[in-house]
Design a protein around this motif. Structure first.
Motif, PDB file in Angstrom:
ATOM      1  N   ARG A 287      -3.989  19.756  -0.211  1.00 13.22           N
ATOM      2  CA  ARG A 287      -5.162  20.329   0.479  1.00 13.22           C
ATOM      3  C   ARG A 287      -4.730  21.348   1.518  1.00 13.22           C
ATOM      4  N   PHE A 288      -3.635  21.069   2.242  1.00 15.10           N
ATOM      5  CA  PHE A 288      -3.096  22.041   3.197  1.00 15.10           C
ATOM      6  C   PHE A 288      -2.657  23.311   2.476  1.00 15.10           C
ATOM      7  N   TYR A 289      -2.018  23.130   1.326  1.00 18.78           N
ATOM      8  CA  TYR A 289      -1.571  24.277   0.542  1.00 18.78           C
ATOM      9  C   TYR A 289      -2.754  25.144   0.123  1.00 18.78           C
ATOM     10  N   LEU A 290      -3.825  24.513  -0.332  1.00 20.20           N
ATOM     11  CA  LEU A 290      -5.004  25.276  -0.723  1.00 20.20           C
ATOM     12  C   LEU A 290      -5.588  26.041   0.463  1.00 20.20           C
ATOM     13  N   GLU A 291      -5.507  25.465   1.635  1.00 20.60           N
ATOM     14  CA  GLU A 291      -6.016  26.139   2.829  1.00 20.60           C
ATOM     15  C   GLU A 291      -5.116  27.313   3.210  1.00 20.60           C
ATOM     16  N   VAL A 292      -3.810  27.143   3.056  1.00 19.37           N
ATOM     17  CA  VAL A 292      -2.869  28.207   3.431  1.00 19.37           C
ATOM     18  C   VAL A 292      -3.001  29.406   2.507  1.00 19.37           C
TER      19      VAL A 292
ATOM     20  N   ASN B 139       0.803  -1.215   0.000  1.00 15.52           N
ATOM     21  CA  ASN B 139       0.000   0.000   0.000  1.00 15.52           C
ATOM     22  C   ASN B 139       0.836   1.264   0.000  1.00 15.52           C
ATOM     23  N   SER B 140       2.135   1.160  -0.180  1.00 20.43           N
ATOM     24  CA  SER B 140       2.982   2.341  -0.056  1.00 20.43           C
ATOM     25  C   SER B 140       2.723   3.367  -1.161  1.00 20.43           C
TER      26      SER B 140
ATOM     27  N   GLY C  60     -13.536  18.454   5.214  1.00 20.49           N
ATOM     28  CA  GLY C  60     -12.542  17.814   4.363  1.00 20.49           C
ATOM     29  C   GLY C  60     -11.126  18.159   4.777  1.00 20.49           C
ATOM     30  N   PHE C  61     -10.928  19.400   5.226  1.00 25.24           N
ATOM     31  CA  PHE C  61      -9.613  19.790   5.711  1.00 25.24           C
ATOM     32  C   PHE C  61      -9.239  18.991   6.955  1.00 25.24           C
ATOM     33  N   PHE C  62     -10.179  18.818   7.863  1.00 26.07           N
ATOM     34  CA  PHE C  62      -9.892  18.062   9.077  1.00 26.07           C
ATOM     35  C   PHE C  62      -9.660  16.578   8.777  1.00 26.07           C
ATOM     36  N   LEU C  63     -10.351  16.036   7.791  1.00 25.70           N
ATOM     37  CA  LEU C  63     -10.072  14.662   7.375  1.00 25.70           C
ATOM     38  C   LEU C  63      -8.653  14.530   6.814  1.00 25.70           C
ATOM     39  N   SER C  64      -8.242  15.495   6.016  1.00 26.68           N
ATOM     40  CA  SER C  64      -6.881  15.481   5.469  1.00 26.68           C
ATOM     41  C   SER C  64      -5.851  15.606   6.579  1.00 26.68           C
ATOM     42  N   LEU C  65      -6.118  16.468   7.522  1.00 28.62           N
ATOM     43  CA  LEU C  65      -5.202  16.647   8.641  1.00 28.62           C
ATOM     44  C   LEU C  65      -5.085  15.363   9.458  1.00 28.62           C
TER      45      LEU C  65
ATOM     46  N   PHE D 178       1.430   7.054  -0.297  1.00 28.43           N
ATOM     47  CA  PHE D 178       2.186   8.217  -0.749  1.00 28.43           C
ATOM     48  C   PHE D 178       1.311   9.161  -1.571  1.00 28.43           C
ATOM     49  N   THR D 179       0.487   8.625  -2.446  1.00 30.11           N
ATOM     50  CA  THR D 179      -0.401   9.449  -3.258  1.00 30.11           C
ATOM     51  C   THR D 179      -1.390  10.212  -2.383  1.00 30.11           C
ATOM     52  N   LEU D 180      -1.974   9.532  -1.417  1.00 32.66           N
ATOM     53  CA  LEU D 180      -2.931  10.198  -0.530  1.00 32.66           C
ATOM     54  C   LEU D 180      -2.255  11.232   0.361  1.00 32.66           C
TER      55      LEU D 180
END
Length: 80
Positions: free
Chosen positions: A27-32, A13-14, A62-67, A18-20
């Motif tokens: 997603r963090f970048y879009l938030e910043v 699953n590596s 969605g941001f909190f899920l990514s975090l 890595f992709t996820l």
């Protein structure tokens, strides 16, 4: 070092992990940069249909899920 998270970061699953993780960083970048999701075509339709407050809370969720994904899986992936 074995941990409970190493079950999910197996070598099979590596690539997926890595992709996820890359998508989480994006997603963090879009938030910043304070990206306005309402300007996207699909975002505009959803904001009109459900209201802007519910639309913003949807993207905040969605941001909190990514975090959460990043905090749980990045250490196990990078310690391999």
């Amino acid at each position: 070092m074995d941990s409970i998270l190493n079950v999910f970061t197996d070598t099979s699953n590596s690539a997926l992990t890595f992709t996820l993780l890359c998508l989480c960083v994006f997603r963090f970048y879009l938030e910043v940069i304070d990206f306005k999701f309402e300007k996207l075509p699909i975002g505009r339709v959803l904001a009109q249909a459900y209201g802007p407050d519910r639309f913003r809370s949807f993207h905040r969720y969605g941001f909190f899920l990514s975090l959460g994904y990043f905090l749980l899986f990045a250490p196990g992936y990078f310690l391999q």
